[in-house]
Each structure stands twice: as structure tokens, then as C-alpha cells.
Write a protein that holds these residues in place. Structure first.
Motif, PDB file in Angstrom:
ATOM      1  N   LYS A   1       6.870  12.824   6.437  1.00 59.40           N
ATOM      2  CA  LYS A   1       7.407  12.020   5.327  1.00 59.40           C
ATOM      3  C   LYS A   1       7.076  10.536   5.517  1.00 59.40           C
ATOM      4  N   ARG A   2       7.264  10.040   6.714  1.00 58.02           N
ATOM      5  CA  ARG A   2       6.985   8.629   6.989  1.00 58.02           C
ATOM      6  C   ARG A   2       5.507   8.310   6.773  1.00 58.02           C
TER       7      ARG A   2
ATOM      8  N   MET B   1       9.446   5.700  -6.551  1.00 56.55           N
ATOM      9  CA  MET B   1       8.737   6.496  -5.556  1.00 56.55           C
ATOM     10  C   MET B   1       9.536   6.564  -4.255  1.00 56.55           C
ATOM     11  N   ASN B   2      10.047   5.432  -3.821  1.00 55.04           N
ATOM     12  CA  ASN B   2      10.848   5.409  -2.593  1.00 55.04           C
ATOM     13  C   ASN B   2      12.100   6.267  -2.722  1.00 55.04           C
TER      14      ASN B   2
ATOM     15  N   LEU C   1       1.164   6.161   0.563  1.00 55.65           N
ATOM     16  CA  LEU C   1       1.410   5.899  -0.853  1.00 55.65           C
ATOM     17  C   LEU C   1       1.698   4.422  -1.102  1.00 55.65           C
ATOM     18  N   MET C   2       2.422   3.790  -0.196  1.00 58.34           N
ATOM     19  CA  MET C   2       2.717   2.373  -0.362  1.00 58.34           C
ATOM     20  C   MET C   2       1.456   1.527  -0.228  1.00 58.34           C
TER      21      MET C   2
ATOM     22  N   CYS D   1       7.573   1.415  -7.598  1.00 61.62           N
ATOM     23  CA  CYS D   1       7.786   1.444  -6.146  1.00 61.62           C
ATOM     24  C   CYS D   1       9.194   1.936  -5.820  1.00 61.62           C
TER      25      CYS D   1
ATOM     26  N   LEU E   1      11.111   9.988  -2.597  1.00 58.03           N
ATOM     27  CA  LEU E   1      10.750  10.405  -1.245  1.00 58.03           C
ATOM     28  C   LEU E   1      11.973  10.496  -0.340  1.00 58.03           C
ATOM     29  N   GLU E   2      12.909   9.574  -0.550  1.00 57.76           N
ATOM     30  CA  GLU E   2      14.124   9.559   0.268  1.00 57.76           C
ATOM     31  C   GLU E   2      14.889  10.870   0.137  1.00 57.76           C
TER      32      GLU E   2
ATOM     33  N   LYS F   1       4.721   8.308   3.021  1.00 57.81           N
ATOM     34  CA  LYS F   1       5.255   7.097   2.388  1.00 57.81           C
ATOM     35  C   LYS F   1       4.367   5.896   2.687  1.00 57.81           C
ATOM     36  N   GLU F   2       3.909   5.770   3.923  1.00 57.11           N
ATOM     37  CA  GLU F   2       3.051   4.648   4.292  1.00 57.11           C
ATOM     38  C   GLU F   2       1.748   4.674   3.496  1.00 57.11           C
TER      39      GLU F   2
END
Length: 273
Positions: free
Chosen positions: A169-170, A216-217, A176-177, A213, A220-221, A173-174
Motif C-alpha cells: 500500500k505504501r 485518492m489518499n 501514485l503521488m 489528491c 487508499l487509506e 501510494k508513493e
């Protein structure tokens, strides 16, 4: 020097990886062997599947590594890439409509996108996530489980790699960001024309970017991420031949319904030099 070191390793090992090595050692040797090469080409496919429905989007991409640290990638529909032809078109900078291209340079272990003047702002930066060389290098650093799979073709090994869910997941996320951050500076190009209309549009685009943003966050959370890779390795050279992966995201939505998405990729490597 890196290529020489890999050659020395091959000579000392008889250029054939022995069964005494663990799956993790075999995987690490494959990544190290790829990192020592001056030239590699690859062809990949990716598709998105949602809630078990038929594939909704499907794309293909090609890449050519040269001089060890320079990479050119092409991305588009299968039809557009067929029209473009083979790697001669890539080498000569011939681009068909509907095909995105991007150049990358490896600096201090990171792949940096070199912005091209004819790359649209929506597409710029997108290909970085589909660079399989970078993907294997980053995967090598994650917490993960590795085991050998049965049924590999003759003369090959197949290694199954699964990052721990939190790491997966981390990592997602990185990545995608990073893509989102490439979009934000590009929409500011409108500021070069100081008209009232462009300033208003700039403000709206910035608001959309910020809200995207946050959305999306938030998604994902509250999501579970599971990614599984299968790497086919040549027993004689220890080099990767094929890489397949499935990244599955699931989360509860309205009415407690489970929403699932899967990104599926297949890559074949060739032309090692």
C-alpha cells in the motif's frame, strides 16, 4: 565496472545458478544482473479489471535501455504501436499519433523523467510507474515473501514475490503521488498568459488537483492492497526473462458493497547486452 563484476560472478559460479541458493538470493542476483547490463529491450501489456467485469482498459508499452542509464519508453494502444512498427521507429524518434513517448535517465539510483516538448501534460510522468527495471529495483528493497513456483519452463526458474500488504500500500501510494505531483506543476503553464480567463482556469485546475489528491489518499487509506509478482529467470544467465504482476485494491463502498480493482501487467525482456 559493474558489467565486469557481473562477468566475474558468472565465471566463479560457472554461469549457472546452483540450487544451493535460496529464492531470495536468486531474485537478488537477477536484479543485480539486470542492473549491470548496458542494453535491454522489453515489451509490456497492462490492463485494468474492475469488480470481476471484463477488462475495461488495455494498453501496451515498449522500452529500450541504452548506455546503461538511458531509457526510452513508448505507450499506447496495441493498434497504435503496431502502426509505429518495431524498435527502429523508437531509435529514430518516429512517433505515431496516439503513442506517448518519454525519456528517463538513471541518476543516483533513481529514474528521472526528461520532459519532452511534445508530451501532453496529462501523459507526462505516467510511464515512470510502468518502467519494469525500476519496478524490480524498488521491489528488491521492500519487505516481502519469496518462494519458488513449480511448473517453470525448462531451463528457467519462476519466483513468486509478494510484498507485505502494508509495504504494498505504501509503495502504491508513493508511485501514485509521484504521478499526481507531475501534473500540478504542468497545469501552472497557464500562468504564462496573464489573461483573466486563464487565471480563473488555473485556479479551478489547482482546486481539482488538490481535491483529487485528497480523494485518492482517502480511498487508499480505507483500502486493502495486495500485489503478487511472478518473475521468470533464465537458469544459465540468471537474468529476468518475464515479469507478471497483479495489484488488487479492495475497499468497502456504499451499502457495504466491496469494490475491487486489479491492475495486471505482463512484460518480456530481451536483447541483453
Amino acid at each position: 565496472m559493474r558489467g565486469c563484476m557481473f562477468l566475474i560472478i558468472c565465471v566463479l559460479s560457472g554461469c549457472a545458478l546452483d540450487r544451493q541458493y535460496t529464492p531470495e538470493q536468486i531474485f537478488r542476483r537477477a536484479v543485480a544482473g539486470m542492473a549491470g547490463r548496458e542494453r535491454i529491450t522489453f515489451i509490456g501489456q497492462t490492463r485494468i479489471r474492475t469488480d470481476g467485469l471484463p477488462t475495461t482498459k488495455q494498453f501496451e508499452y515498449r522500452g529500450k535501455l541504452k548506455n546503461h542509464d538511458e531509457l526510452i519508453m513508448h505507450w499506447g494502444s496495441a493498434e497504435a504501436l503496431r502502426k509505429q512498427g518495431d524498435y527502429v521507429a523508437l531509435k529514430e524518434d518516429k512517433f505515431e499519433p496516439g503513442v506517448t513517448h518519454e525519456r528517463f535517465l538513471r541518476q543516483n539510483g533513481k529514474w528521472i523523467a526528461l520532459t519532452s516538448g511534445d508530451t501532453s501534460m496529462v501523459q507526462n510522468g505516467m510511464l515512470n510507474r510502468f518502467n519494469p527495471i525500476q519496478e524490480l529495483e524498488e521491489l528488491n528493497t521492500l519487505n516481502k515473501s519469496i518462494r519458488m513456483e513449480k511448473g517453470a519452463a525448462r531451463g528457467t526458474w519462476m519466483v513468486r514475490i509478494e510484498p507485505e500488504p502494508a509495504s504494498a500500500k505504501r509503495w502504491l501510494k508513493e508511485r501514485l503521488m509521484e504521478e499526481m505531483n507531475t501534473l500540478n506543476p504542468q497545469i501552472r503553464i497557464l500562468k504564462t498568459q496573464h489573461t483573466k480567463t486563464n487565471q480563473e482556469l488555473q485556479q479551478k485546475l489547482s482546486q481539482v488537483w488538490k481535491q483529487s489528491c485528497e480523494d485518492m489518499n482517502n480511498q487508499l487509506e480505507h483500502s486493502n492492497v495486495r500485489t503478487v509478482y511472478h518473475l521468470t529467470i533464465d537458469r544459465q544467465t540468471g537474468l529476468p526473462l518475464k515479469l507478471s504482476s497483479e495489484c488488487r485494491i479492495s475497499r468497502q463502498v456504499a451499502n457495504e458493497k466491496l469494490h475491487q480493482e486489479a491492475l495486471i501487467t505482463r512484460v518480456a525482456f530481451e536483447d541483453y547486452k
